[in-house]
Design a protein around this motif. Structure first.
Motif, PDB file in Angstrom:
ATOM      1  N   ARG A  12       0.818  -1.212   0.000  1.00  0.00           N
ATOM      2  CA  ARG A  12       0.000   0.000   0.000  1.00  0.00           C
ATOM      3  C   ARG A  12       0.852   1.263   0.000  1.00  0.00           C
ATOM      4  N   LEU A  15       2.485   2.129  -3.446  1.00  0.00           N
ATOM      5  CA  LEU A  15       1.395   2.289  -4.409  1.00  0.00           C
ATOM      6  C   LEU A  15       0.664   3.613  -4.184  1.00  0.00           C
ATOM      7  N   ALA A  16       0.382   3.948  -2.921  1.00  0.00           N
ATOM      8  CA  ALA A  16      -0.318   5.203  -2.612  1.00  0.00           C
ATOM      9  C   ALA A  16       0.531   6.407  -3.019  1.00  0.00           C
ATOM     10  N   GLN A  19       0.529   6.632  -6.873  1.00  0.00           N
ATOM     11  CA  GLN A  19      -0.761   7.135  -7.352  1.00  0.00           C
ATOM     12  C   GLN A  19      -0.913   8.632  -7.082  1.00  0.00           C
ATOM     13  N   LEU A  22       1.201  10.648  -9.595  1.00  0.00           N
ATOM     14  CA  LEU A  22       0.653  10.563 -10.954  1.00  0.00           C
ATOM     15  C   LEU A  22      -0.664  11.335 -11.064  1.00  0.00           C
ATOM     16  N   GLU A  23      -1.513  11.257 -10.039  1.00  0.00           N
ATOM     17  CA  GLU A  23      -2.767  12.016 -10.051  1.00  0.00           C
ATOM     18  C   GLU A  23      -2.493  13.524 -10.048  1.00  0.00           C
ATOM     19  N   ALA A  44       7.567   9.090  -8.690  1.00  0.00           N
ATOM     20  CA  ALA A  44       6.640   8.006  -9.037  1.00  0.00           C
ATOM     21  C   ALA A  44       7.420   6.784  -9.534  1.00  0.00           C
ATOM     22  N   SER A  48       7.564   3.023  -8.022  1.00  0.00           N
ATOM     23  CA  SER A  48       7.254   1.903  -8.912  1.00  0.00           C
ATOM     24  C   SER A  48       8.349   0.838  -8.833  1.00  0.00           C
TER      25      SER A  48
END
Length: 198
Positions: A12, A15-16, A19, A22-23, A44, A48
């Motif tokens: 998590r 990944l959070a 995200q 990228l958002e 990011a 990754s």
């Protein structure tokens, strides 16, 4: 249940972060400078990569714990493997101002083992030693003959060490010796568990 809870927590976090960056890039597209965009993309990408390492290590550990991995044994000179692995980490050691070296036995020792697995063990131990050794410290890999049939390979460092009461847990998955968060950068918390299983 404990393993699944640990895995979900470990997955998590990167990944959070990935995200989120990228958002932000999508929401602010066209308003950020090229430098800001590159900085967001680099963060990011770093998360990754961490996610990829974590999934790879989880997959390897799961296969080892299920005894699905069969060693492909062959005879090879362990000193040559040590030199190759030390060379692989030389640039990273230089960047951290660490002295990374190997001390090899006079006679070339042949071992009968899975060369890929032994390489993985060496990589995990060297990475761990480097992570916990301060700048200007020393990490040394030694190959020492014990008798005619056995050889010892040791990874020795000048790090601060591990308190004796915490030693029993260091090969458990996700076990963390009390330390600063900076030293955990890039760590999946599974390397020593994989090493023990190999």
């Amino acid at each position: 249940r404990a393993l699944l809870a640990n895995i979900s927590h470990e997955l998590r976090t990167p990944l959070a972060s990935m995200q989120g960056y990228l958002e932000t890039l999508l929401l602010k597209h066209g308003t950020l400078s090229p430098q800001e965009e590159r900085s967001y993309l680099e963060v990011a990408a770093k998360h990754s990569e961490r996610l990829g390492r974590l999934i790879r290590d989880l997959f390897q550990l799961t296969k080892l714990e299920a005894h699905e991995v069969k060693p492909q044994r062959e005879a090879f000179p362990v000193a040559e493997l040590v030199q190759d692995v030390v060379q692989k980490f030389q640039l990273a050691a230089n960047k951290r101002s660490l002295q990374l070296s190997s001390h090899l036995a006079i006679q070339p020792a042949q071992v009968d083992a899975d060369i890929g697995m032994i390489e993985s063990v060496l990589e995990n131990l060297i990475e761990n030693a480097m992570r916990h050794t301060a700048a200007a410290g020393v990490v040394r890999v030694e190959v020492v003959p014990l008798d005619k049939a056995r050889v010892a390979v040791r990874v020795v460092d000048t790090g601060r060490g591990i308190p004796s009461d915490q030693l029993p847990g260091i090969f458990d998955r996700y076990y963390r010796v009390g330390r600063g968060e900076a030293s955990d950068a890039g760590s999946t918390g599974l390397g020593l568990a994989i090493t023990r299983h190999i």
